[in-house]
Design an enzyme around this catalytic site. Sequence first.
Site, PDB file in Angstrom:
ATOM      1  CE1 TYR A   6       6.010  -3.061  -2.796  1.00 43.24           C
ATOM      2  CE2 TYR A   6       4.922  -4.804  -1.966  1.00 43.24           C
ATOM      3  CZ  TYR A   6       5.641  -3.671  -1.748  1.00 43.24           C
ATOM      4  OH  TYR A   6       6.060  -3.397  -0.487  1.00 43.24           O
TER       5      TYR A   6
ATOM      6  CE  LYS B 226       2.082  10.644   4.374  1.00 43.96           C
ATOM      7  NZ  LYS B 226       2.023  11.116   5.516  1.00 43.96           N
TER       8      LYS B 226
ATOM      9  CG  ASP C 281       2.435   9.659   9.019  1.00 42.17           C
ATOM     10  OD1 ASP C 281       1.138   9.249   8.558  1.00 42.17           O
ATOM     11  OD2 ASP C 281       2.523  10.912   8.724  1.00 42.17           O
TER      12      ASP C 281
ATOM     13  CG  ASP D 178       5.807  -5.816   2.228  1.00 41.73           C
ATOM     14  OD1 ASP D 178       5.793  -6.895   2.920  1.00 41.73           O
ATOM     15  OD2 ASP D 178       6.226  -5.711   1.159  1.00 41.73           O
TER      16      ASP D 178
ATOM     17  CG  ASP E  92       7.450  -7.877   7.754  1.00 36.73           C
ATOM     18  OD1 ASP E  92       6.611  -8.936   7.740  1.00 36.73           O
ATOM     19  OD2 ASP E  92       8.382  -7.923   7.273  1.00 36.73           O
TER      20      ASP E  92
END
Length: 358
Positions: free
Chosen positions: A143, A193, A225, A249, A253
């Site tokens: 980001y 990852k 994943d 992020d 959620d």
Amino acid sequence: MNYKIALIRGDGIGPEVVGEAVKVMDAVGQKFGHTFEYVDVLMGGCAIDAVGCSYPEGTAEKCRACDAVLLGAVGGPKWGHSTEAEKRPETALLSIRKDLGLYANLRPAALRPALADACPLKKETAEKGIDLMMVRELTGGIYFGKKNRCQTEDRGEEASDLLAYSELEIERIGRRAFELARLRRKKVSSVDKANVLESSRLWRQVMHRLKEEYPDVDYEDVLVDNAAMQLVRDPGQFDVVVTENMFGDILSDEASMITGSIGLLPSASIGDSAPGLYEPIHGSAPDIAGQDKANPIATILSVAMMFRYSFRLPREAEAIEKAVDAVLAEGWRTADIAKEGETAAGTRKMGALIRERI
Ligand code: NAD
């Protein structure tokens, strides 16, 4: 003790939920012998209306002069369309996190016992209990990395975002996760990852170095994943989950969904020296603003986090959490968590019920 708290009431339901949280704080102060001084700080859409920009000069300084910051929510359709950054409420959120150096975002996802049937997962999964803490790196990664767009000769436009992390950034968030685990069930799951990304390989290298310093804490690496799958298959296995900005992020959620309502979940953003910032995970809910319908529990539980992490007052934090659970166990609900046919309590009533049980 006397504590000074910056209040950013903000927009929409922000002032309503912060108002109830302040009254609960005062009740805790009375019971445990603390006093609180509140400093109102203007930020968000209301600041645009008052002074023409969402993050007025001096906002960060006012917050830095306090022991902690409590934020309601900012934004709303009235200010949604400006092309100028300083006239967008959300710009203020990014600015305050950056100015206060708040690099660690803590989002607990706990299924409150009285609301187990609000969990969308299988009954036997919910019955095992869910009580995890997402620790998301907040000021680095993709980001904030270099962004690029260019025209290629034969493939149209091309865009890229750089995902970069330094050892220092990884180590400080990793340390936060291990320290938190020591206050909880002593397990850290580090999500990356590393089978594909170089930044994740560095992440894992630093985390492995750190885990040697915390032999009393169980540690595991989880690929992102797999983490997304495990969160819906068996969330009870997780205690502290630490990860980089974008993975965090998305996963935070996902974790909040499995616990029921957005109106229940608190969060904290903390750095090394500046005051921590505490806020509900929900937004300003303009559709119900000013109608005494908002659920104040997420903001009230954010105050519990403030007591625990900024003031190191676990007894006071527990008093709030227990009061919330008691009110829910008695069957009281706000509209967002009430089932069909149940009468809902308003924002003020819910606040008063929790206050009475402190
Ligand atoms: P939202 O969280 O405000 O609302 C989503 C839905 O959940 C709405 O139906 C709302 O009524 C409901 N809801 C939210 N909080 C509730 C509560 N405490 N009690 C009962 N119901 C609740 O998200 P949105 O609609 O996408 O965003 C509205 C505004 O809030 C936008 O301007 C957005 O940018 C802003 N926002 C601010 C923050 C923040 O200040 N940290 C975070 C997210 C969104």
